[in-house]
Structures are given as structure tokens and as C-alpha cells.
Design an enzyme around this catalytic site. Sequence first.
Site, short mmCIF file in Angstrom:
data_model
loop_
_atom_site.label_atom_id
_atom_site.label_comp_id
_atom_site.label_asym_id
_atom_site.label_seq_id
_atom_site.Cartn_x
_atom_site.Cartn_y
_atom_site.Cartn_z
N LYS A 49 20.37 25.14 5.06
CA LYS A 49 21.24 26.30 5.31
C LYS A 49 20.94 26.84 6.72
O LYS A 49 19.94 26.44 7.34
CB LYS A 49 21.02 27.37 4.24
CG LYS A 49 19.62 27.95 4.19
CD LYS A 49 19.52 29.00 3.12
CE LYS A 49 18.13 29.61 3.06
NZ LYS A 49 18.09 30.86 2.36
N ARG A 143 17.15 39.98 -6.08
CA ARG A 143 18.21 39.53 -5.19
C ARG A 143 19.23 38.89 -6.13
O ARG A 143 19.71 39.57 -7.03
CB ARG A 143 17.62 38.55 -4.15
CG ARG A 143 18.52 38.30 -2.98
CD ARG A 143 17.83 37.56 -1.84
NE ARG A 143 17.56 36.15 -2.14
CZ ARG A 143 17.21 35.24 -1.23
NH1 ARG A 143 17.07 35.59 0.02
NH2 ARG A 143 16.97 33.99 -1.56
N TYR A 276 20.09 44.56 34.60
CA TYR A 276 20.76 45.74 34.05
C TYR A 276 19.79 46.88 33.75
O TYR A 276 18.68 46.65 33.23
CB TYR A 276 21.44 45.38 32.73
CG TYR A 276 22.72 44.59 32.87
CD1 TYR A 276 23.73 45.01 33.72
CD2 TYR A 276 22.91 43.43 32.13
CE1 TYR A 276 24.90 44.29 33.84
CE2 TYR A 276 24.08 42.70 32.23
CZ TYR A 276 25.07 43.13 33.09
OH TYR A 276 26.23 42.42 33.20
#
Length: 383
Positions: A49, A143, A276
Site C-alpha cells: 500500500k 480502528r 522565502y
Amino acid sequence: MGGESVQTPLLFSRMNTTWIEISRSALKHNIKQFKQLIGPDILLSCCVKGNAYGHGLIESARIMINSGVDWLSVNALYEARELRETGVTAPIYIMGYVPLEDLHEIPDLDARLVVYNMETLKRLEEIGREIKVHLKLETGNNRQGIRDEDLPAVKNFLANTKFVQLEGATTHFANIEDTLDHSFAMSQLEKFNEMTADLDIKIKHCANSAATILFKKTHFDMVRVGIGVYGMWPSPETRVSVERETNREIELKPVITWKTIIAQVKNVPSGEYIGYGCTCRVNRDSRVAVLPVGYYDGYDRSLSGRAHVLIHGKRAPLLGRVCMNMIMVDVTDIPESKLEDEATLLGRQGEEKITAEQMGEWASTINYEITTRINERIPRVLA
Ligand SMILES: Cc1ncc(COP(=O)(O)O)c(C=O)c1O
């Protein structure tokens, strides 16, 4: 411009600016380690997965099957489909949720499905084609999973199905890799044994990498190994536990190397800012290399100002923030650095290495996330 074909140089150019090397020999070595650990009578299912934990679904699956891996475990239907479309014939076990309206695809894919609710079971039976299921049992993870009190109804349903075949029963450990105290995992194992005691099943399985390495009694009929097969340890705790609790010696070899090339080298005078937010200001006359990789590629922004990359076998620290497609690194102490030299973001270069664990520490996450989130579009090249 009618009739002109549109050229898309995207893949070609990305191949040259950043790519992932997959070590076939390391993957095979890790598979051998796990096969030796479990012996010949237990099935080895490798978890592919998450794009094979970032290693490339198809590339990894092919090597696994050629190296004697018995099953492949995926999360989603599309992963099973992709494996079948590329000719993989090994048993595939789908561990994640498949929406009710997509369940009819499963028989054609000849995939096994984890089930943990009645709606799924009923729809599978209505499809009217044989399908093998594995019951996910709730033992403490909260879960996916069927709770104790809901199990009798499921058993009753399965006793009367014509098409749905109960092949397996499974559970998943909540904290086996997070601690040196395995009492919770052992209570989950006990609960799993209780819940499966009167189930007529062929394949009982619960072990992930940590359980497979640490506790033989979790192996049952099949193990589902993910992180370990890619040459990473589930956690530092698992490494300590293996020394404390077993006499096993297991060597895991990292499979992934993530590389890029230098896109510019420039001199930056002391006192100037980099990137940045002007978060970084160099306090010496510096040489800065720009690398064409950023958070779009899966090089997490939280690595800003923390990580290093390897150039000419030496560590080059990141300067300033990770941008969407670029990072800047300090090569003042690597004067030989020049345009298009190779830089290693993850993996070994010369005597130095950057591990997924180290990147995980820098980014306040785990090795699993570091490799899994490397953008799927970056080519995976077998090395
Ligand atoms: C249900 C299930 N089984 C097995 C695994 C493999 O775990 P690991 O990568 O720790 O071996 C996972 C991974 O998260 C999982 O969710």
C-alpha cells in the site's frame, strides 16, 4: 498547428532532475530475512500500500513475487486493479475500505477483502459471485474491526451465505512498535485468540513487521510485513526489544535512494538572505547550490533549516525554507560542487548516509511517512 502531435517531455525531464533508485538486491535480502524468520509453512504477505511505502507499487511487487513473496497486501481497490493490469497473479489482500458501490469489482480482480461491517457483507452476498473475506476483529486498536458484541450476528450471517466465503481472521496491533512494554500487544493477542477460538478459518493473521520480528506466537498462518521489507526498522524501540527479548540477528538493508542534481551554484556574500521569508541569513561568504526538489515532490517543508543532503560524499545543510519545487543548500565547504552534480537526499553517498529515520526526526515524523509521501510521479529506477 492542426495535426501536430503534442510532446510531453514531463517524464523525461523529471527523470533527469529527481529520481528514486530501488535496490533490487536490498529488497531481496530483506525478503530473505523475513522468510528465514517465519519458516516455510507461514505465508509472507508484503504490504505494498502507499505506492509500496513510496518504493513504487509495480516495481516492488514484481521483485517481491520473483523473490518468493506469497501474497501482496494493498489498501485500496485501485491498487489491486493496477497490480492485476500489469499481470500480477499472486493473491491480493485488500486491507482498506472499499465503497459498497465498487464491491462488484472484487471477484474479477480475484482479490480477498477485509470485512468489518454487515453492510459490506450483505452487499457482497447480493453480488452473487464467490468471494473470500477476512474478518477484522477489534482487539484494542479501535480502528477497523468487529467488536466482541457484534461478532455473533456476523457469524450467524456467514453461516448462511452462499457466495461469501470466510477465509481468514485478522487484527492489528495498536502500539507494538511504540514501546518496550508489550503487555498491551499481548492483551490484544489474547483477545484475538479468544475471538477466533470457534471460527472455522484457514488463515489467521495479525503480525506486522514489529510483531513478526519480535514474537513468533503472532505469526499464525501469515504475516503482513511492510516497513521491514523495505529495509527500515518500525522504530528504535523495536530494535532494542529484539536485542532484549530475542536471540535473533536481523539485518535490514534500506532499499530506497532519492537523488537529484544541482541546478545552479552561486556565490552569496556574507549577510545576505536565502529563500522565502528571509528566514536564513548567511554569516560568511557562501557558495549555495540550488536543487530542483521541493515539497511538491514530498520533500517536506518542515525539513527547512534542519536537513542535510549529500554532495560529493559530504553533508550540505539546507539553507532557508523548502520551496514547492526547490531547496537551497550550503556547499561552501564542498568547493568542487558544480552544475548538474548529483545530490542524494535520502540514502547513501560515499561514506555518508541519510536515513529515513533521520529525516523523520528532522521533520518530526516517522520513517514510514518520509518514504510514503515521495511523489508518485518521480520515476522509480531499479538499481
Ligand atoms: C493492517 C496492516 N497490516 C500490516 C501493516 C504493516 O505494518 P508494518 O509496516 O509496520 O510492517 C500495516 C501498516 O500500517 C497495516 O495497516
